[in-house]
Design a protein around this motif. Structure first.
Motif, PDB file in Angstrom:
ATOM      1  N   ARG A   1       6.007  74.284  16.930  1.00 26.50           N
ATOM      2  CA  ARG A   1       6.176  73.080  17.764  1.00 26.50           C
ATOM      3  C   ARG A   1       7.521  73.109  18.499  1.00 26.50           C
ATOM      4  NH1 ARG A   1       3.621  70.881  13.132  1.00 26.50           N
ATOM      5  NH2 ARG A   1       5.620  70.328  12.174  1.00 26.50           N
ATOM      6  N   LEU A   2       8.592  73.265  17.718  1.00 27.82           N
ATOM      7  CA  LEU A   2       9.930  73.309  18.313  1.00 27.82           C
ATOM      8  C   LEU A   2      10.560  74.694  18.199  1.00 27.82           C
ATOM      9  CD1 LEU A   2      11.345  69.933  16.907  1.00 27.82           C
ATOM     10  CD2 LEU A   2      10.325  70.360  19.151  1.00 27.82           C
TER      11      LEU A   2
ATOM     12  N   VAL B 140      16.477  71.325  21.278  1.00 24.57           N
ATOM     13  CA  VAL B 140      16.116  70.631  20.036  1.00 24.57           C
ATOM     14  C   VAL B 140      17.323  69.875  19.508  1.00 24.57           C
ATOM     15  CG1 VAL B 140      15.238  70.864  17.686  1.00 24.57           C
ATOM     16  CG2 VAL B 140      14.429  72.434  19.466  1.00 24.57           C
TER      17      VAL B 140
ATOM     18  N   PHE C 193      13.779  71.089   8.412  1.00 24.25           N
ATOM     19  CA  PHE C 193      13.354  70.679   9.753  1.00 24.25           C
ATOM     20  C   PHE C 193      12.948  71.901  10.586  1.00 24.25           C
ATOM     21  CE2 PHE C 193      14.515  69.901  14.232  1.00 24.25           C
ATOM     22  CZ  PHE C 193      13.705  68.802  14.506  1.00 24.25           C
TER      23      PHE C 193
ATOM     24  N   GLN D  54       9.627  73.427   9.024  1.00 22.78           N
ATOM     25  CA  GLN D  54       8.445  72.579   9.182  1.00 22.78           C
ATOM     26  C   GLN D  54       7.999  72.478  10.638  1.00 22.78           C
ATOM     27  OE1 GLN D  54       6.542  71.243   6.847  1.00 22.78           O
ATOM     28  NE2 GLN D  54       7.811  71.977   5.166  1.00 22.78           N
ATOM     29  N   ASN D  55       8.894  72.760  11.560  1.00 20.95           N
ATOM     30  CA  ASN D  55       8.544  72.635  12.981  1.00 20.95           C
ATOM     31  C   ASN D  55       8.226  73.976  13.637  1.00 20.95           C
ATOM     32  OD1 ASN D  55       8.783  69.725  14.110  1.00 20.95           O
ATOM     33  ND2 ASN D  55      10.493  69.910  12.665  1.00 20.95           N
TER      34      ASN D  55
END
Length: 484
Positions: free
Chosen positions: A103-104, A365, A96, A99-100
């Motif tokens: 974005r995050l 997050v 997670f 992959q982010n």
């Protein structure tokens, strides 16, 4: 006048104090609403940094992770290198985070590394520029390019260095020479010469400064690293300027620098500073990590005689089939090394050259189990913790290349538990090149030499993964194998 000034300042100070009180109250309330992962922030400022460093300076850093995972779970809060950090030993959470990217989470590294690599290095780039440069790098290190252009150079440079081996050899130093020469050849088409030797000496000083206090007045090592960085940048700048002139005359080499200067091929438009930073970082990546993998593969094979015997049998067959001792390896030879790939996978899993990756939360997050990583906090996705977890790999802390012959173990790479090259948009673009380089190195080593350790050596993991004594071995050259 003083009374007038006081009448003006008292209400102002009262207002500021009240505002600060309200701010802290709101912040505390927000903190209570957030559910942080459990953990321990340790001592003020130091946190648990000393415990982490102490663990990673040994052959067995696992207790630092094991103790906290058993107490708090696979995702826990700690405080290292001056910042509160959420530490993840969970494969789903790691995926997670990776992959982010953008974005995050955003990449975040110590100031010493950032300063020495330069703001235009691939490690520190963000957004569309990172995407463009990452894609360009991958296009120059894919299977087709390696097969058609790089494999012959890899094989030639490995043999060139091994031809000088005799008696006692510091394997890690020799592996570093090989990988540095390979990377310089790939980037700029230079063969080994006095210029590349001098460049490598400066590079070694740069790397020594990566995990130091980034203040020259406090750290002699960092000061030397900054000076060496300037010399490397100057040397690379001269090459870039000369290549620009060659490009304007219509001359073109088949290397990464040519791709960076090529307007039509997806490169072009980069300043000299951007290109220098980019190449400087790629030299570090190719030189440091692959040489360590080569050294640790040999160490693990030496300590696992059955694996070494099976590997040697595989490569003796290739050598005998080719007939000529000095015949260059071809792509078909590389593809006929199934057990070698098991050794490569297992070395990558156990060695964990990339122990994990630091990221910073761009916003609050929410992650697995409803925990929150607050905005601005560091997060460390530990790849090593997953690779060394018995729940994911049976007898995880034992070197066992045969596990990769088992279909269920081999399939584990598809479920987030085998990530030696990271993941997401920042997955190492040189992953396949590293595999090929290690395979060629092992082929030439086991078909040309027998060896034994010259003395006991051990692996430590801080500030980087390496053997403490550079893994000294005694080599003996073998007689040629008869053709089949």
């Amino acid at each position: 006048m003083e009374s007038s000034l006081a009448m003006f300042l008292y209400p102002l100070l009262l207002s500021l104090s009240l505002s600060l009180f309200i701010f802290l109250l709101l912040r505390a309330t927000a903190g209570r609403r957030r559910r942080l992962p459990p953990g321990n922030l340790g001592l003020p400022f130091l946190g648990e940094t000393l415990q982490l460093i102490s663990a990673y300076k040994t052959e067995n850093p696992e207790p630092f992770i094991d103790d906290r995972v058993s107490k708090y779970g696979a995702v826990f809060t700690t405080h290292v290198f001056g910042e509160p950090t959420v530490f993840s030993a969970d494969p789903d959470t790691n995926r997670f985070i990776l992959q982010n990217e953008g974005r995050l989470f955003e990449s975040s590294y110590p100031g010493s590394i950032s300063n020495l690599l330069g703001r235009h290095s691939l490690l520190l780039m963000r957004g569309s520029l990172h995407k463009r440069m990452h894609s360009l790098t991958m296009s120059f290190a894919n299977s087709a390019i390696i097969r058609d252009h790089l494999l012959l150079d890899i094989d030639r440079l490995v043999r060139l260095n091994m031809d000088a081996w005799t008696g006692r050899v510091l394997l890690m130093e020799e592996a570093k020479k090989i990988t540095f020469q390979l990377t310089v050849k790939q980037l700029m088409s230079f063969d080994p010469c006095e210029w590349t030797e001098n460049l490598m000496k400066e590079y070694m000083l740069v790397i020594e400064g990566f995990f130091t206090i980034p203040l020259p007045i406090f750290s002699t090592t960092y000061r030397r690293a900054i000076q060496a960085r300037g010399k490397v940048a100057e040397a690379l700048s001269l090459v870039v300027r000369e290549r620009r002139r060659e490009s304007e005359r219509g001359e073109r080499k088949n290397d990464m620098l040519a791709a960076l200067l090529d307007e039509e091929g997806g490169g072009g438009g980069f300043s000299d500073e951007e290109i220098v930073d980019f190449m400087l970082a790629l030299l570090v990546a190719g030189y440091e990590t692959t040489s360590t993998i080569m050294t640790l593969a040999v160490k693990h094979l030496t300590e696992t005689p059955l694996a070494l015997a099976q590997l040697k049998e595989e490569h003796d067959e290739i050598r005998a089939r080719k007939g000529e001792e000095e015949a260059a390896l071809q792509w078909e030879d590389y593809k006929s090394m199934p057990f070698t790939q098991c050794v490569v996978n297992e070395t990558l899993r156990v060695a964990n050259i990339i122990s994990g990756v630091f990221r910073r939360a761009m916003t609050d997050v929410t992650i697995k189990d409803g925990y929150t990583i607050p905005k601005g906090w560091k997060v460390f996705a530990s790849l090593r913790a997953v690779h060394m977890d018995h729940h994911h790999f049976k007898d995880a802390r034992t070197f066992n290349p045969w596990r990769w012959q088992n279909s269920s173990a081999a399939a584990s790479s598809s479920v987030n538990v085998f990530t030696p090259f990271g993941g997401g948009p920042r997955r190492c673009p040189g992953a396949e090149l590293a595999r090929v380089g290690l395979s060629v190195f092992l082929h030439r080593l086991v078909t040309q030499f027998s060896w034994m350790p010259a003395e006991q050596d051990k692996v430590i993991f801080f500030p980087t993964t390496r053997t403490q004594k550079r893994y000294p071995i005694i080599v003996r050259r073998l007689k040629p194998v008869e053709a089949m």
